[in-house]
Enzyme design. Structure first.
Site, short mmCIF file in Angstrom:
data_model
loop_
_atom_site.label_atom_id
_atom_site.label_comp_id
_atom_site.label_asym_id
_atom_site.label_seq_id
_atom_site.Cartn_x
_atom_site.Cartn_y
_atom_site.Cartn_z
N ASP A 39 -6.36 -10.00 0.85
CA ASP A 39 -6.44 -8.57 0.55
C ASP A 39 -6.61 -8.72 -1.10
OD1 ASP A 39 -5.18 -5.57 -0.19
OD2 ASP A 39 -4.99 -6.45 2.50
N ASP A 65 -11.12 -0.53 2.08
CA ASP A 65 -10.07 0.38 1.39
C ASP A 65 -10.51 1.50 1.03
OD1 ASP A 65 -7.56 1.39 1.42
OD2 ASP A 65 -6.71 -0.94 0.79
N ASN A 92 -8.25 4.52 -2.25
CA ASN A 92 -6.61 4.69 -2.18
C ASN A 92 -6.56 6.29 -2.90
OD1 ASN A 92 -5.14 2.78 -0.50
ND2 ASN A 92 -6.17 1.08 -1.86
N ASP A 148 0.11 2.34 6.58
CA ASP A 148 0.57 1.24 5.95
C ASP A 148 1.79 1.19 6.01
OD1 ASP A 148 -1.60 0.88 4.32
OD2 ASP A 148 -0.99 1.36 2.33
C1 GLA Z 1 -4.11 0.14 0.64
C2 GLA Z 1 -4.10 -0.51 1.90
C3 GLA Z 1 -2.83 -1.96 2.01
C4 GLA Z 1 -3.61 -3.05 1.26
C5 GLA Z 1 -2.81 -2.15 -0.46
C6 GLA Z 1 -3.82 -2.97 -1.80
O1 GLA Z 1 -2.94 0.80 0.17
O2 GLA Z 1 -3.84 0.13 2.83
O3 GLA Z 1 -2.84 -2.23 3.63
O4 GLA Z 1 -4.78 -3.10 0.95
O5 GLA Z 1 -3.85 -1.32 -0.45
O6 GLA Z 1 -3.81 -2.49 -2.22
#
Ligand code: GLA
Length: 727
Positions: free
Chosen positions: A365, A477, A479, A547
């Protein structure tokens, strides 16, 4: 079944498996809606629809005082002339006026499903789908509107999309182009939506309709955690098995809106499409604009059938690629295990203990690139951090592969950290308003994907990494939501195109990468489930659902998500306790049973769990691998309502009805409790089944009509039944 056209009366009947959708052209060339609902043979024109004028109705034809459209059912309502309802199209013309009058010009019927250039879309061959295109024109303003309807013959799925052509000499500003909608007589419906926030995405929410507008939308640049681009209008007696549902899901990942309006004469109108807020598209002479596709379905047998219509359709006609119907491997992801704190050896150790238990993919990740030891830095610098990962990705992927596992990698390609080499080099690549400091979220800005050069950079930097080592899975991802939506390359009159152009850029990037790396399993993600929509599913067959990995919270999230999306799209992991998001402690068995709702995985350090848990993990992995077809692609029946406070239960039934897995999870136990009986749906009433490999044979009719007496379960305990037909 099929699209039936009565040329004489100019009536169009789109006849699905069990549904009918009918409209006609009236004497003035307006397109009037006649019926949507349970399949019927035929209906006379205007059987229920009426163009009768009422007090204060606008009268468009001088000599026909009793003709008005303001309470009629319309196929493509527009603005400014004869109807006050919410329009599907709003535009401003050369002289500053905004009124549109559309009349019927022609139709075309083709076999198969055409693609929508640059947009994700459903697909179907000439044997599977028929497409009807109706052309409407505004003769004065010289715009042409193409209303497209695609009927998938093996289902009750109907899709709609709208195209606008500027045949005039002048430019036109489009203020709203909704993809489709529906007018209904009466308002005796409830509106069902999937709403929430980060960590509690897609909870089922219902409300009664009242006169006026009720709507959901996203103006955050992504389809969002807050509202999914989905609305169902349901009868008030709706359950999983009974009641009527009209459902709408937009194939789009950006700003959207869905509005339901009840007017003064009890007409209900739904429209759905790109959100008109902050949208304005300059359509030059000779240009066309295509709105995203809207997927509609009708069920006369409750929400369950509606969901199953969507699930089958998305598995067969939306999701693509080598993983479309294939086994989706069990994976382990290091996010909740290490967060940013890892190195080569600790990752190989996690992979090694996971592979001993039979897990197939290791996913690295966030934190492997640039100088990223926390979330303040390096997004955009897609170069491995060799200080942290000695030997780079090649050595790491090799280390994982040596343990017989596949290697997967996290990216957040659309973002850029303030503290990054990329930002220092290209501050102009960020969405930002001139002379104003852009807003940060999680120390990051949004790259301007409406620009071709930015998209090309993303394609190149990701391609270089993907080609450099054996990467077989990508977690994509995103964010943060968009603010400061402004692109340097667009003129000041085109700034309100930026958000849509961003999404078109994103789709080009995704299309290029999934085409060039066809064997990689791509998983979508946006801070969990902030962009769980059919647009993403067209490129990526599965999406990280939330998450929030707490098993009990996940019940609501996964049930809500399954209202539209198939289990094969819903990724679920078993994580540690106390749970990192809510602090709750649940049994490992429950966490496993709940995660088997969709694509299964772990965020657990297997080297650190107690010995008895090792046995349970091994059991889960072998059970999942044995029954993956049923768990990932079996037909889903939700056996309890989304608001049941005692238990939550569901079953997955094989297409031939010979096998099923039923999962039951207890919420809070009650003292001196009652018996709980669970009726198992989807089995063949005439077949005989064995329960959990036991000796007693039970009829499918008994299991579905009489039900099962559930065992006693404590707080958050679960039980799984395996049901198999006697040969
Ligand atoms: C997001 C994703 C998580 C993880 C974080 C890493 O929140 O949903 O699963 O990958 O980013 O920063």
């Amino acid at each position: 079944m099929g699209i039936l056209i009565d040329k004489e009366v100019q009536m169009f009947h789109l006849k699905g498996k069990e549904s009918s959708y009918i409209f006609h052209v009236d004497n003035h060339g307006h397109l009037l809606h006649d019926y949507y609902g349970k399949g019927i043979k035929k209906i006379p024109k205007n059987w229920l629809n009426s163009t009768v004028s009422r007090q204060w109705s606008p009268i468009p034809y001088e000599k026909e005082l009793d003709y008005a459209l303001d309470s009629a059912l319309l196929e493509c309502p527009v603005t400014g002339h004869d109807d006050f309802g919410i329009p599907m199209i709003e535009a401003q013309f050369n002289q500053g006026d905004r009124s549109i009058v559309l009349t019927y010009e022609d139709y075309e019927l083709v076999h198969g499903k055409p693609s929508l250039t640059g947009l994700p879309h459903s697909y179907g061959g000439i044997e599977e789908a028929q497409t009807l295109s109706i052309t409407m024109v505004d003769k004065l303003r010289k715009i042409r509107v193409e209303l497209n309807y695609c009927l998938f013959e093996d289902s009750d799925i109907l899709t709609r999309w709208t195209k606008i052509f500027n045949d005039s000499e002048n430019e036109i500003f489009l203020d709203s182009v909704q993809s489709g909608g529906l007018d209904l007589k009466g308002s005796n419906y409830e509106m069902l939506q999937l709403s929430g926030a980060w960590g509690r995405e897609r909870h089922v929410v219902t409300r009664e309709l009242v006169q006026g507008q009720q709507s959901i939308d996203s103006n955050r640049g992504a389809s969002s955690h807050e509202h999914n681009p989905f609305i169902a209008l349901t009868s008030k007696d709706i359950t999983e098995e009974h009641g009527e549902v009209f459902a709408f899901n937009l194939v789009y990942s950006g700003n959207f809106s869905g509005t339901v309006e009840v007017n003064e004469h009890d007409r209900t109108r739904l429209t759905m499409g790109i959100s008109p807020r902050d949208f304005r598209w300059k359509l030059r002479s000779g240009e066309e604009f295509c709105a995203p596709e809207l997927i509609m379905t009708y069920s006369s047998k409750g929400l369950g059938l509606m969901s199953r219509n969507y699930h089958d359709f998305y598995n067969n006609h939306l999701i693509r690629g080598v993983y479309k119907k294939a086994y989706r491997p069990i994976l382990i992801n290091n996010w909740e295990v290490t967060y940013f704190d890892f190195d080569h050896q600790s990752i190989v150790d996690i992979a090694s203990s996971a592979s001993d238990l039979g897990i197939g993919v290791f996913v690295l990740d966030d934190g492997w690139f640039g100088k990223r030891d926390d979330d303040t830095t390096s997004l955009g610098d897609w170069v491995v951090n060799e200080e942290k990962l000695q030997g780079g990705l090649k050595a790491l992927a090799g280390g994982v592969l040596d343990h017989g596992m596949k290697f997967g990698l996290w990216f957040e390609p659309e973002m850029i950290s303030r503290d990054s080499d990329l930002y220092r080099k290209h501050p102009e690549w960020v969405l930002r308003i001139p002379d104003r400091d852009p807003v940060e979220v999680r120390y990051q800005f949004t790259l301007d994907l409406s620009r071709e050069d930015v998209c090309d950079y993303i394609i190149k930097s990701l391609s270089d990494i993907l080609a450099s080592s054996s990467i077989e899975y990508v977690k994509w991802d995103m964010n943060r939501y968009m603010t400061d939506v402004y692109s340097r390359l667009l003129d000041k009159h085109s700034q309100m195109e930026t958000a849509h152009r961003y999404i078109l850029g994103l789709y080009r990037v995704m299309e290029t990468l999934v085409t060039n790396f066809p064997n990689i399993l791509f998983e979508g993600c946006a801070g969990g489930g902030g962009r769980f929509d059919p647009g993403i599913l067209y490129y990526m067959p599965q999406i990280w659902t939330s998450d929030n990995t707490d098993a009990i919270e996940r019940l609501k999230i996964q049930f809500g998500t399954s209202i539209v999306y198939p289990p094969s799209a819903i990724s679920c992991h078993v994580s540690d306790v106390p749970n990192h998001q809510v602090g709750r402690v649940t049994p490992l068995k429950t966490r496993g049973d709940v995660a088997m709702f969709g694509n299964f995985g772990y965020e657990l350090d297997m080297a650190k769990i107690p010995k008895e848990d090792i046995f349970e993990v091994k059991r889960q992995i072998s059970f999942y691998n044995k029954h993956w077809k049923l768990l990932q692609y079996g037909t889903l029946y939700r056996l309890t309502s989304w608001d049941n406070r005692k238990i939550v239960a569901w079953s997955k039934v094989s297409k031939d009805k010979k096998e099923a897995i039923v999962t039951v999870v207890k919420l809070l136990a009650m003292p001196n409790s009652h018996d709980i009986i669970l009726k198992i749906k989807g089995l063949d009433p005439d077949s005989i089944y064995m329960l959990d490999g036991g000796l007693e044979a039970i009829g499918g009719d008994v299991l579905s009509e009489v039900g099962l007496l559930l065992p006693h379960l404590d707080d958050f305990e679960s039980h799984q039944y395996y049901i198999k037909c006697e040969d």
